[in-house]
Design a protein around this motif. Structure first.
Motif, PDB file in Angstrom:
ATOM      1  N   VAL A  90      -1.574   0.887  -1.745  1.00  0.00           N
ATOM      2  CA  VAL A  90      -1.692   2.044  -2.647  1.00  0.00           C
ATOM      3  C   VAL A  90      -0.995   3.249  -2.035  1.00  0.00           C
ATOM      4  O   VAL A  90      -0.213   3.949  -2.670  1.00  0.00           O
ATOM      5  N   GLU A  94       2.044   4.810  -3.946  1.00  0.00           N
ATOM      6  CA  GLU A  94       1.738   5.996  -4.736  1.00  0.00           C
ATOM      7  C   GLU A  94       1.973   7.296  -3.986  1.00  0.00           C
ATOM      8  O   GLU A  94       2.281   8.328  -4.581  1.00  0.00           O
ATOM      9  N   LEU A 181       2.260  -2.995  -7.482  1.00  0.00           N
ATOM     10  CA  LEU A 181       1.893  -1.625  -7.850  1.00  0.00           C
ATOM     11  C   LEU A 181       3.118  -0.836  -8.306  1.00  0.00           C
ATOM     12  O   LEU A 181       3.081  -0.084  -9.265  1.00  0.00           O
ATOM     13  N   ARG A 189       1.074   5.893 -15.448  1.00  0.00           N
ATOM     14  CA  ARG A 189       0.539   6.921 -14.567  1.00  0.00           C
ATOM     15  C   ARG A 189       0.644   8.285 -15.234  1.00  0.00           C
ATOM     16  O   ARG A 189      -0.301   9.081 -15.219  1.00  0.00           O
ATOM     17  N   LYS A 199      -4.932  12.188  -9.331  1.00  0.00           N
ATOM     18  CA  LYS A 199      -4.088  11.087  -8.885  1.00  0.00           C
ATOM     19  C   LYS A 199      -4.925   9.864  -8.539  1.00  0.00           C
ATOM     20  O   LYS A 199      -4.575   8.738  -8.873  1.00  0.00           O
ATOM     21  N   TRP A 200      -6.009  10.094  -7.853  1.00  0.00           N
ATOM     22  CA  TRP A 200      -6.869   8.977  -7.467  1.00  0.00           C
ATOM     23  C   TRP A 200      -7.405   8.275  -8.696  1.00  0.00           C
ATOM     24  O   TRP A 200      -7.426   7.058  -8.800  1.00  0.00           O
ATOM     25  N   THR A 203      -4.820   6.200 -10.271  1.00  0.00           N
ATOM     26  CA  THR A 203      -4.581   4.980  -9.509  1.00  0.00           C
ATOM     27  C   THR A 203      -5.712   3.989  -9.706  1.00  0.00           C
ATOM     28  O   THR A 203      -5.493   2.823 -10.000  1.00  0.00           O
ATOM     29  N   TRP A 204      -6.924   4.449  -9.534  1.00  0.00           N
ATOM     30  CA  TRP A 204      -8.069   3.552  -9.530  1.00  0.00           C
ATOM     31  C   TRP A 204      -8.332   2.968 -10.907  1.00  0.00           C
ATOM     32  O   TRP A 204      -8.696   1.814 -11.058  1.00  0.00           O
ATOM     33  N   VAL A 207      -3.682   2.197 -12.724  1.00  0.00           N
ATOM     34  CA  VAL A 207      -2.645   1.435 -12.032  1.00  0.00           C
ATOM     35  C   VAL A 207      -3.184   0.158 -11.416  1.00  0.00           C
ATOM     36  O   VAL A 207      -2.632  -0.932 -11.598  1.00  0.00           O
TER      37      VAL A 207
END
Lengths: 304, 284, 347
Positions: A90, A94, A181, A189, A199-200, A203-204, A207
């Motif tokens: 990640v 990212e 990823l 995103r 952002k987290w 991602t979580w 993504v």
């Protein structure tokens, strides 16, 4: 089929023969394994897989200690490698600037190329002393009440083997996960961020789920490698065919016992037991690979 | 989703992203410590004896692994001669000739072969080559490693040949070339950098294999002549010396580890450079 | 494009063919034999083979993979000879004969001793071990170094209150056979629970590969206790203890005590199979053993046959001059002359 002319027939024949040769070779392998396991199959039957006695002297053989050791060390390896590996993937996909990410990934992929015996060398002389002098005292102090951290620690153990294996498989998880990823479309995103996600959260919640198939695939890849690892494991696991709850005690794995005892196994029951163990290991890898395929297929259908 | 970014979400964001950074640093740190230690320690253990002397009897110092270095080269050469042609031509078959059913079967079987643990390949090679021939030999070791090379050779060949655009094939055939000529004069050269790099990675992978050699090539204190004698190889020597008690042998094991690793990494880096400089259409 | 491809390929092919031809040249004048087996005598064997190779054109490649491996190798015919500290019993010899059609001959080469070695940094005196203590440790009944049974034989020695880390062999080993043979003789409990063999179901302990593996583990692990052949303890500077023999004396393993054990055998059997553990007699070291080369009585290849016979004759005569420097005891003279007669049986 096109019209075959001239040299075509020869070339076709050569390529076809080679393809068939592979079929023959694999058939031969499976046949040899199966045929040479028969004495054990006939004497012990499926009881072989649940019995934990390994006594060449008394001609009593059971696979359980080795299956146990193989599964425990691989599970420990994955337990450590998956969180670290996915988190690193990640970060690399990212967060890190592309140039740094590429360089680091290149280097990590080189680490996947390091031979097993070299990890074994490092295991014996560097990692095991470090584990013994620094890690285990801490583990015992903090977690000593758990049965998995009780008992004497001699350096060679299930814990050491699991840790060495985790180092060996983490590059696979990072490399494949990072690629997967990166393959998630940037629009996903951006859509999440546009809706106000951090952002987290993007991602979580967006993504990672998108990439989950590939990540799980990488885990299976790592697992298949960990199961078959021979040299690094046999050099640090302690080579003792006993089942204990504690990770600190020595153990044995299927690949390690074959490597240690096949060269001297005399007597058809002894030899066939080792070969049957090899077949069991082969079977385990087939199941893992098959499960990975099925999982990927079902997930692909789900996500369209 | 709450459109205002609450403090707790902000904190979570920072914490989790930092954690992932920490994990990366931890992983990179461990990995580089591991490699770095080997390089430094291994390099320090190198000396001329290592490259020029044969192993000495236990208790004597000054032995080397000259025969193991050559031995590894011999066994790998044999493995390449066995595994690469079979894998390459089978890959050609899959990419250019075969129908769906056959292709599925072969791909499945190749995957199966790839999943066979290396120690099991050693057992099979023992049963098929060593026992009937009544020799431990370089040949048996080469066969074992050659079998291990087949799956990757097949996959690499098929992948890179398939990546060559069909327009090239159609163009050649429109000009009157036979299928075979098209493949070998047009398609293969177009994929060549990928094929070579794939074969190199394949070689690097089996170069470090120890388990299959334990009961096929066995080992040798002397030079091994021909292909039918037991032969010393670097990975097996590393294993034997690492578990011995003598410090001198440990030093040799480190030196051998350094040489083996340097070779494997050199091949890897070269292979990747080849592929990154190859034709744009094949850049991965 | 075509020509460049073909030309490069042809040149590569030619170079490769030449290299293959050179590498495939049959052995010129050199006869190479392959042997595998015990680690117990490996130091003297390797010294012998390297000395013998420098004398002439016979190279004997010996791989110390453990007695079990030597026995298997010679059974399956994958090696030219085997080496084992565990003699084959009648059943094994019979099945060899049935499989191959000719006998397997056993040739004793040297005498050695399995010593109880340990890693106790605080203890500088040599420890004394009674048979009961040795059996108790390996049965897992005596667990601590300061156990009263150990202390009883070692009065005045400050034994630490540490756990005993028992070490044994992980693979099939003649040294194990010697050790378990001794334990079986002095402990009825051991005999019924475990028995004697190259590979047993150990009640306790860590496994290490080869005599060198055990020595390595003993060196690294504080509180470890294991059995190794004498030269491995000496060359690795590992302390080893005295063992109480049948006559009640505490004896340390050395040339004299091993020779005394061998001398206790008055009638040497014709097939050279004899156990000298727990030998009666003054000053005899109780865990001594012969070690044997296992050689088929029929060898097809004339060159190999002559090479092996030549080596054997040298090893049991001139070669014996080397053994004492590595702390192995020489073969008794009567054994040597009987062996020379057996060498003639190899056809």
């Amino acid at each position: 089929m096109d019209r075959l002319r001239g040299g075509d027939e020869v070339v076709y024949l050569i390529t076809f023969t080679c393809a068939v040769t592979i079929l023959v070779v694999v058939g031969l392998i499976v046949f040899e394994l199966w045929a040479n396991s028969q004495p054990t199959v006939k004497t012990f039957g499926w009881h072989f897989l649940t019995s934990s006695t390994w006594n060449p002297n008394g001609d009593k053989f059971g696979a359980l200690p080795f299956v146990y050791g193989t599964c425990v060390t691989s599970a420990l390896a994955l337990l450590i490698a998956i969180p670290l590996g996915v988190a690193s993937a990640v970060f690399l996909s990212e967060m890190a600037p592309p140039k740094i990410s590429n360089i680091l990934t290149f280097l990590i992929e080189l680490l996947a190329a390091v031979p097993s015996v070299i990890y074994g060398l490092l295991g014996i002389f560097v990692l095991v002393p470090l584990i013994r002098d620094y890690l285990v005292p801490v583990l015992v102090k903090v977690f000593g009440f758990l049965p998995i951290f009780q008992g004497e620690f001699y350096g060679v153990s299930l814990l050491s083997a699991g840790l060495v294996l985790s180092i060996m498989v983490v590059p696979f998880i990072i490399s494949v996960s990072r690629e997967v990823l990166l393959a998630v479309p940037v629009e996903q995103r951006e859509a999440a961020l546009a809706l106000g996600a951090t952002k987290w959260e993007s991602t979580w919640q967006i993504v990672l789920p998108n990439a989950s198939t590939g990540i799980i695939g990488s885990v299976f890849l790592a697992l298949a490698r960990a199961l078959g690892e021979t040299m690094a494991v046999t050099m640090v696991i302690g080579n003792t065919p006993k089942i204990t709850a504690s990770l600190l005690s020595p153990g044995y794995s299927i690949a390690a016992v074959i490597a240690n005892e096949f060269a001297e196994a005399s007597g058809s029951l002894y030899i066939s037991s080792l070969i049957f163990l090899g077949l069991v290991l082969f079977g385990l890898t087939i199941i893992i690979n098959g499960a990975a395929r099925i999982l990927i297929l079902t997930m692909q259908e789900k996500h369209g | 989703m709450d459109l205002r970014v609450s403090p707790s979400r902000k904190i979570t964001n920072v914490v989790m992203l930092s954690l992932s950074g920490v994990c990366t640093v931890l992983v990179i740190g461990v990995l580089f410590f591991v490699l770095g230690y080997l390089f430094v320690h291994g390099f320090r253990s190198l000396n001329l004896n290592f490259f020029t002397h044969l192993p000495k009897a236990s208790g004597e110092t000054g032995g080397g692994m000259a025969n193991a270095i050559v031995g590894s080269a011999k066994v790998l050469l044999l493995a390449t001669c066995i595994g690469v042609p079979i894998g390459f031509f089978a890959g050609v078959y899959l990419a250019e000739y075969s129908g769906k059913a056959m292709a599925f079967t072969i791909r499945y079987v190749v995957d199966l072969l790839n999943g066979v643990p290396s120690i099991v390949i050693g057992i099979v090679a023992y049963a098929l080559v060593v026992r009937p021939m009544k020799h431990f030999s370089a040949l048996a070791g080469g066969v074992a490693l050659g079998i291990m090379m087949i799956p990757i050779a097949v996959r690499t060949t098929e992948e890179f040949l398939r990546a060559v655009p069909n327009s090239m094939r159609e163009g050649a055939m429109a000009l009157g070339a036979t299928r075979a000529k098209t493949i070998f004069s047009v398609v293969v050269p177009a994929a060549i950098s990928g094929l070579i790099s794939g074969m190199m990675l394949n070689l690097a992978r089996v170069a470090g294999e120890t388990a299959p050699l334990l009961f096929t090539a066995l080992g040798n204190m002397f030079w091994s002549r021909g292909w039918l004698q037991p032969i010393a190889t670097l990975p097996v020597m590393i294993y034997n010396y690492a578990i011995a008690p003598e410090e001198d042998l440990h030093q040799q094991a480190w030196a051998a580890g350094f040489v083996l690793l340097a070779l494997v990494l050199a091949i890897n880096v070269t292979a990747r450079l080849i592929i990154s400089r190859g034709p744009a259409s094949l850049r991965r | 494009m075509n020509d460049k491809f073909r030309g490069g390929f042809r040149v590569k092919l030619a170079r490769f063919a030449m290299a293959a031809a050179v590498a495939a040249l049959p052995a010129v004048a050199q006869t190479q034999l392959t042997g595998a087996g015990a680690t117990f005598p490996a130091p003297i064997y390797q010294r012998w083979f390297s000395e013998y190779a420098s004398k002439g054109s016979v190279q004997i490649n010996y791989q110390p993979i453990g007695s079990g491996g030597g026995i298997k190798g010679v059974n399956e015919g994958t090696v030219d000879f085997g080496a084992s500290d565990m003699p084959l019993d009648a059943k094994a010899l019979q099945s060899f004969k049935e499989k191959h059609g000719f006998d397997l001959l056993m040739f004793p080469t040297v005498l050695g001793a399995a010593v109880p070695s340990y890693n106790l940094p605080g203890v500088s005196t040599e420890l004394k071990f009674t048979p009961e203590v040795l059996a108790g440790i390996y049965l897992g009944k005596i667990k601590m170094w300061n156990d009263p049974q150990i202390a009883a034989a070692n009065k005045g020695v400050n034994l630490p209150a540490d756990k005993i880390v028992v070490v044994h062999r992980s693979e099939g080993s003649g040294t194990t056979f010697c050790w378990t043979d001794y334990l079986s003789k002095i402990s009825p409990e051991w005999l019924s629970k475990v028995g004697r063999n190259a590979s047993v179901d150990w009640p306790t302990g860590l496994g290490a590969k080869g005599n060198d593996g055990v020595a390595g583990l003993l060196k690294q692990q504080k509180g470890a206790f294991g059995y190794v052949e004498l030269i491995y303890a000496i060359s690795n500077h590992l302390p080893y203890g005295m063992v109480q023999n049948k006559a009640g004396q505490f004896v340390k393993a050395d040339l004299a005590s091993v020779a005394a054990a061998a001398a206790s055998v008055k009638d040497f059997p014709a097939n050279f199979v004899v156990s000298i553990t727990d030998a009666p007699g003054n000053g005899a070291y109780p865990i001594s053993t012969y070690t044997w080369l296992l050689i088929p009585s029929k060898i097809e290849d004339a060159k190999k046959r002559d090479a092996l016979k030549g080596f054997l004759n040298w090893a049991i005569t001139a070669g014996q001059n080397d053994v004492e420097s590595l702390d192995y005891a020489r073969l008794p003279k009567s054994v040597v002359s009987a062996e020379q007669k057996q060498t003639a049986k190899i056809m």
